[in-house]
Design an enzyme around this catalytic site. Structure first.
Site, short mmCIF file in Angstrom:
data_model
loop_
_atom_site.label_atom_id
_atom_site.label_comp_id
_atom_site.label_asym_id
_atom_site.label_seq_id
_atom_site.Cartn_x
_atom_site.Cartn_y
_atom_site.Cartn_z
N LYS A 94 0.85 -1.19 0.00
CA LYS A 94 0.00 0.00 0.00
C LYS A 94 0.88 1.23 0.00
O LYS A 94 1.83 1.33 0.78
CB LYS A 94 -0.88 0.00 1.27
CG LYS A 94 -1.84 1.17 1.33
CD LYS A 94 -3.11 0.88 0.55
CE LYS A 94 -3.90 2.12 0.24
NZ LYS A 94 -3.47 2.83 -1.00
N GLN A 115 7.02 4.11 4.10
CA GLN A 115 5.61 3.68 4.09
C GLN A 115 5.41 2.39 4.90
O GLN A 115 4.36 2.21 5.52
CB GLN A 115 5.17 3.47 2.63
CG GLN A 115 3.67 3.50 2.42
CD GLN A 115 3.10 4.91 2.33
OE1 GLN A 115 3.67 5.75 1.67
NE2 GLN A 115 1.98 5.15 2.99
N LYS A 130 5.55 2.14 -2.90
CA LYS A 130 5.43 3.47 -3.49
C LYS A 130 5.71 3.34 -4.97
O LYS A 130 6.41 2.42 -5.39
CB LYS A 130 6.46 4.42 -2.88
CG LYS A 130 6.05 5.86 -2.96
CD LYS A 130 5.15 6.24 -1.80
CE LYS A 130 4.61 7.63 -1.91
NZ LYS A 130 3.96 8.02 -0.65
N ASP A 170 -0.29 10.80 -4.44
CA ASP A 170 0.80 11.47 -3.72
C ASP A 170 1.02 12.77 -4.51
O ASP A 170 0.09 13.21 -5.21
CB ASP A 170 2.06 10.57 -3.70
CG ASP A 170 3.10 11.03 -2.68
OD1 ASP A 170 2.94 10.74 -1.48
OD2 ASP A 170 4.08 11.70 -3.06
N THR A 213 -5.06 13.54 5.40
CA THR A 213 -3.65 13.72 5.77
C THR A 213 -3.49 15.02 6.58
O THR A 213 -2.87 15.02 7.65
CB THR A 213 -2.74 13.74 4.52
OG1 THR A 213 -3.14 12.69 3.66
CG2 THR A 213 -1.29 13.58 4.89
N ASN A 244 -2.92 19.33 -1.18
CA ASN A 244 -3.89 18.68 -0.34
C ASN A 244 -3.58 18.71 1.17
O ASN A 244 -4.41 19.08 2.00
CB ASN A 244 -3.87 17.24 -0.87
CG ASN A 244 -4.90 16.38 -0.35
OD1 ASN A 244 -6.01 16.82 -0.21
ND2 ASN A 244 -4.54 15.16 -0.04
N1 GLU Z 1 0.89 9.11 -0.48
C1 GLU Z 1 0.32 9.07 0.83
C2 GLU Z 1 1.39 8.80 1.85
O1 GLU Z 1 2.50 9.27 1.71
C3 GLU Z 1 -0.89 8.16 0.92
C4 GLU Z 1 -0.70 6.77 0.43
C5 GLU Z 1 -1.99 5.96 0.36
O2 GLU Z 1 -3.07 6.48 0.63
O3 GLU Z 1 -1.88 4.78 0.01
O4 GLU Z 1 1.18 8.17 2.85
#
Ligand code: GLU
Length: 448
Positions: A94, A115, A130, A170, A213, A244
């Site tokens: 994820k 992540q 990612k 992202d 976020t 965002n």
């Molecule tokens: N890109 C976001 C992060 O850095 C969200 C990733 C997601 O929702 O899978 O956590």
């Protein structure tokens, strides 16, 4: 850290750098985690014997591919795209997709690595990944972005799935891009599934995902300040970025009575001495989300635009870097500390350099790392996956309440592992808490 621990860290990092030459962002992200967990790692022989640190820093796999697409004027373009499937010990891979000219394998490896631990901290069953491309969506027409997304998904679709790997947005990937990607996935697979998160709410997206976020950062900040006997109300907050995370962080701060004194983009910074008003926030949101404009175009009373400046020279009690990696360096940190900053809350991933981290530590500034404070985004993505799997859709209050609880729990875990006393080291706390869970799953699986 003892001399022996320092020596082990150095040996480990020398090997990692040798195996991953030139990947400076990746080295930086690994060093931060390894420095936090080394004392615990060395005390727990079974983890060391199983080489958990060496294994968790090696991605399960990296998929690299060319994305060919056509401009509106019929010219052919080729970009490079990646998916770094880093570790799926805790659940399906994820993590977001980033479209930005600065995207390299090193950047995506650092993001995928962080992540893993961020997702672990949420308490939800998600592995770490990612992806993205050096494609620059800025200045491209909707049709060009669509053709790029369709071409990218034509390769990506065979590597993802709701129980395999679930990408999301992202930098440079918002609801427009997720929708194009999702449309192409369905065309290729002929099935609806929750294979992407951040979808539109009419086709399986979750309430509050857009806000999650930024709101999550402020929830975390609130807990961090309370724990250290501060109040969020009245605090002047410098925010960088105007995407965002920055926008919805600002919205929640205003709601909680804090004063948002800056926002920025890659060209300059808005300074709002008396704090951003709700109507002004709405106008800026419309400018950024509606017309994809620049902050330099925004004019309003009490708002000054400083060309080429970042927000870190402004007097504030809270700093929320929400733009990108390494945007706040040692000198910025010194200016913030000299101006009396109390806390830094990272909305972006790894926005502070190692020099800045060291300075904040030295000066006793509270410092919430992105993997803890910005985990609200991926947490609501996890909730979107659950809703899709159950074929239900929760209302805003339900999702917001769950988000608040998750951020509270993450804060609690950081406190437990970050010293537990009067002054918490949130970097160590988040790294140790995130790492332990992944490490124990990897140990249980044996040598895989
Ligand atoms: N890109 C976001 C992060 O850095 C969200 C990733 C997601 O929702 O899978 O956590």
């Amino acid at each position: 850290m003892t001399a022996a621990e320092r020596k082990e860290l150095k040996t480990f990092m020398t090997g990692l750098k040798k195996r991953n030459p030139y990947e400076t962002e990746f080295h930086q992200a690994v060093h931060e985690v390894a420095a936090s967990v080394m004392p615990w790692y060395l005390q727990n022989e079974e983890y060391r014997k199983a080489q958990i640190l060496e294994r968790v820093t090696e991605p399960d796999r990296i998929i690299t591919f060319r994305v060919t697409w056509e401009t509106d004027s019929g010219e052919i373009r080729a970009n490079r795209a990646f998916r770094v499937q880093f570790n799926h010990s805790l659940g399906p891979y994820k993590g977001g997709l980033r479209f930005h000219p600065s995207v390299t394998q090193s950047v995506l490896k650092f993001l995928g690595f962080e992540q893993i631990f961020k997702n672990s901290l949420t308490g939800l069953p998600m592995g770490g990944a990612k992806g993205g491309s050096n494609f620059n969506p800025k200045g491209k027409s909707d049709a060009e972005v669509m053709r790029f997304c369709q071409s990218m998904m034509t390769e990506l679709h065979r590597h993802i799935g709701e129980d395999i790997d679930v990408p999301a947005g992202d930098i440079g990937v918002g609801s427009r891009e997720v929708s194009y990607l999702f449309g192409q996935y369905m065309r290729l697979e002929n099935r609806w599934s929750g294979v992407l998160t951040g979808k539109g709410q009419s086709f399986g997206g979750s309430a509050v995902r857009t806000e999650a976020t930024g709101w999550g950062c402020v929830y975390f900040c609130d807990h961090m300040l309370h724990y250290h006997d501060y109040e969020i109300a009245g605090k002047r907050t410098a925010i960088s970025g105007s995407g965002n995370v920055a926008l919805y962080g600002a919205q929640k701060l205003i709601e909680k009575g804090a004063k948002v004194v800056t926002l920025s983009d890659s060209k300059g910074c808005l300074h709002i001495k008396d704090g951003l008003k709700e109507e002004q926030w709405e106008e800026i949101r419309e400018l950024k989300e509606g017309s994809r404009g620049r902050l330099s175009e925004y004019k309003s009373t009490g708002v000054e635009y400083h060309d080429g400046k970042n927000p870190w020279g402004v007097e504030c009690e809270l700093a929320m870097p929400c733009a990108t990696q390494n945007e706040l360096d040692g000198e910025d940190a010194k200016r913030l500390a000299d101006n009396g900053v109390i806390a830094v809350i990272e909305g972006a991933n790894m926005p502070t350099t190692q020099e800045a981290i060291d300075l904040f530590r030295e000066r006793g500034v509270l410092h919430a790392p992105g993997k803890a404070s910005n985990a609200g985004g991926v947490a609501v993505s996890g909730l979107e996956q659950s809703q899709n799997a159950m074929r239900v859709s929760w209302d805003r209050d339900e999702v917001d309440n769950r988000l608040q609880k998750i951020m509270q729990d993450i804060h609690k875990r950081c406190v437990e592992e970050g010293g537990g006393g009067d002054h918490i080291d949130y970097i160590d706390g988040s790294n140790i808490a995130g790492f332990k869970k992944v490490a124990s799953a990897m140990l249980a699986y044996g040598a895989v």
